[in-house]
Write a protein that holds these residues in place. Sequence first.
Motif, PDB file in Angstrom:
ATOM      1  N   ARG A 176      -9.164   1.679   3.840  1.00 26.29           N
ATOM      2  CA  ARG A 176      -8.731   0.401   3.273  1.00 26.29           C
ATOM      3  C   ARG A 176      -7.404   0.546   2.526  1.00 26.29           C
ATOM      4  O   ARG A 176      -6.488  -0.261   2.674  1.00 26.29           O
ATOM      5  N   THR A 177      -7.297   1.624   1.730  1.00 23.49           N
ATOM      6  CA  THR A 177      -6.069   1.863   0.981  1.00 23.49           C
ATOM      7  C   THR A 177      -4.891   2.104   1.912  1.00 23.49           C
ATOM      8  O   THR A 177      -3.785   1.601   1.680  1.00 23.49           O
ATOM      9  N   ALA A 178      -5.117   2.872   2.979  1.00 29.19           N
ATOM     10  CA  ALA A 178      -4.043   3.145   3.942  1.00 29.19           C
ATOM     11  C   ALA A 178      -3.585   1.865   4.617  1.00 29.19           C
ATOM     12  O   ALA A 178      -2.385   1.632   4.808  1.00 29.19           O
ATOM     13  N   ALA A 179      -4.537   1.002   4.994  1.00 26.00           N
ATOM     14  CA  ALA A 179      -4.187  -0.253   5.651  1.00 26.00           C
ATOM     15  C   ALA A 179      -3.411  -1.170   4.701  1.00 26.00           C
ATOM     16  O   ALA A 179      -2.429  -1.810   5.090  1.00 26.00           O
ATOM     17  N   GLN A 180      -3.841  -1.218   3.456  1.00 28.83           N
ATOM     18  CA  GLN A 180      -3.150  -2.042   2.466  1.00 28.83           C
ATOM     19  C   GLN A 180      -1.735  -1.528   2.222  1.00 28.83           C
ATOM     20  O   GLN A 180      -0.780  -2.321   2.122  1.00 28.83           O
ATOM     21  N   ALA A 181      -1.582  -0.207   2.139  1.00 24.54           N
ATOM     22  CA  ALA A 181      -0.262   0.382   1.932  1.00 24.54           C
ATOM     23  C   ALA A 181       0.650   0.135   3.134  1.00 24.54           C
ATOM     24  O   ALA A 181       1.851  -0.133   2.975  1.00 24.54           O
ATOM     25  N   ALA A 182       0.077   0.201   4.344  1.00 22.26           N
ATOM     26  CA  ALA A 182       0.870  -0.069   5.546  1.00 22.26           C
ATOM     27  C   ALA A 182       1.376  -1.508   5.556  1.00 22.26           C
ATOM     28  O   ALA A 182       2.532  -1.778   5.916  1.00 22.26           O
ATOM     29  N   TYR A 183       0.525  -2.437   5.153  1.00 23.43           N
ATOM     30  CA  TYR A 183       0.928  -3.845   5.076  1.00 23.43           C
ATOM     31  C   TYR A 183       2.081  -4.013   4.081  1.00 23.43           C
ATOM     32  O   TYR A 183       3.079  -4.692   4.361  1.00 23.43           O
ATOM     33  N   THR A 184       1.938  -3.394   2.908  1.00 23.05           N
ATOM     34  CA  THR A 184       2.983  -3.496   1.886  1.00 23.05           C
ATOM     35  C   THR A 184       4.302  -2.914   2.377  1.00 23.05           C
ATOM     36  O   THR A 184       5.375  -3.470   2.141  1.00 23.05           O
ATOM     37  N   ALA A 185       4.211  -1.780   3.067  1.00 20.99           N
ATOM     38  CA  ALA A 185       5.419  -1.131   3.564  1.00 20.99           C
ATOM     39  C   ALA A 185       6.113  -1.961   4.640  1.00 20.99           C
ATOM     40  O   ALA A 185       7.342  -2.077   4.658  1.00 20.99           O
ATOM     41  N   LEU A 186       5.333  -2.563   5.532  1.00 18.94           N
ATOM     42  CA  LEU A 186       5.911  -3.326   6.644  1.00 18.94           C
ATOM     43  C   LEU A 186       6.437  -4.696   6.212  1.00 18.94           C
ATOM     44  O   LEU A 186       7.540  -5.102   6.603  1.00 18.94           O
TER      45      LEU A 186
END
Length: 251
Positions: A176-186
């Motif tokens: 979940r944290t990785a997916a959230q971080a990916a969204y923020t980065a993109l």
Amino acid sequence: MGKLQALRRNHFSGLDLRKNLYKRRTFVHRLTAESVGLGILLAVVGGFLDAYTYVSRDGVFATSQTGNLVLLGVEVAHGEWTQGLRHLPPMFAFVLGVAVAEGLKHPHITRTFPHPARTVLLLESIVLVIVGTWPVQVPNMVVTITIAFVASIQISSFRTLVKWPYNSAMVTGNLRTAAQAAYTALIFHDRKGLLQFLDFTLIIASFLLGALAGTLSTLHWGTKAIWIASGILLCAMLVLNANPKTLLNKS
């Protein structure tokens, strides 16, 4: 003038990037309780232990209590009460391990064992060595409970990756944290989000690698395969730059 400022900005950006990469290349030399390097090693052990107990000890997870709870519900729903109830003892052992991890922070304990991070890794490593000496005749439940106990101490003691909460032996929260971080980065072009995504992706991949290694080594060497996980923990303890207050401040 504008071109000169742009060149200066690019120059400083390049310096920051090089510094960041240098820090990541030298993580082994400065391994701490919150570093990505230690997180990778602990994730490998977490995946290894779950695969080990599932393959060699009657399909019960040692670290993933979510998996045990799901299997309990499925088997009870099918009327297989005996099969289902075997998932309860590891959960009770897990709770006991949490209590022990909290006890290690007590002032009386820290005076005797001033480096709690190293103490946890050494304790877990010794217990896993002992488990590997047990013959196959030892009841599966005894082995699973023992591993669940020490894995719980590990999970409860190491809960911070760099500066973010994480779990060294379970994937759901990390994913979940990785997916959230990916969204923020993109979406927001956030550099910190990108670094967080990369760090947590490494942890998830390390857990998968540990599960693969645990399965293959258990099929090949049997119960003694757990010594591999013990060796990883021992190496982590030896290179860990222990801080007496690390776990006390971060927990």
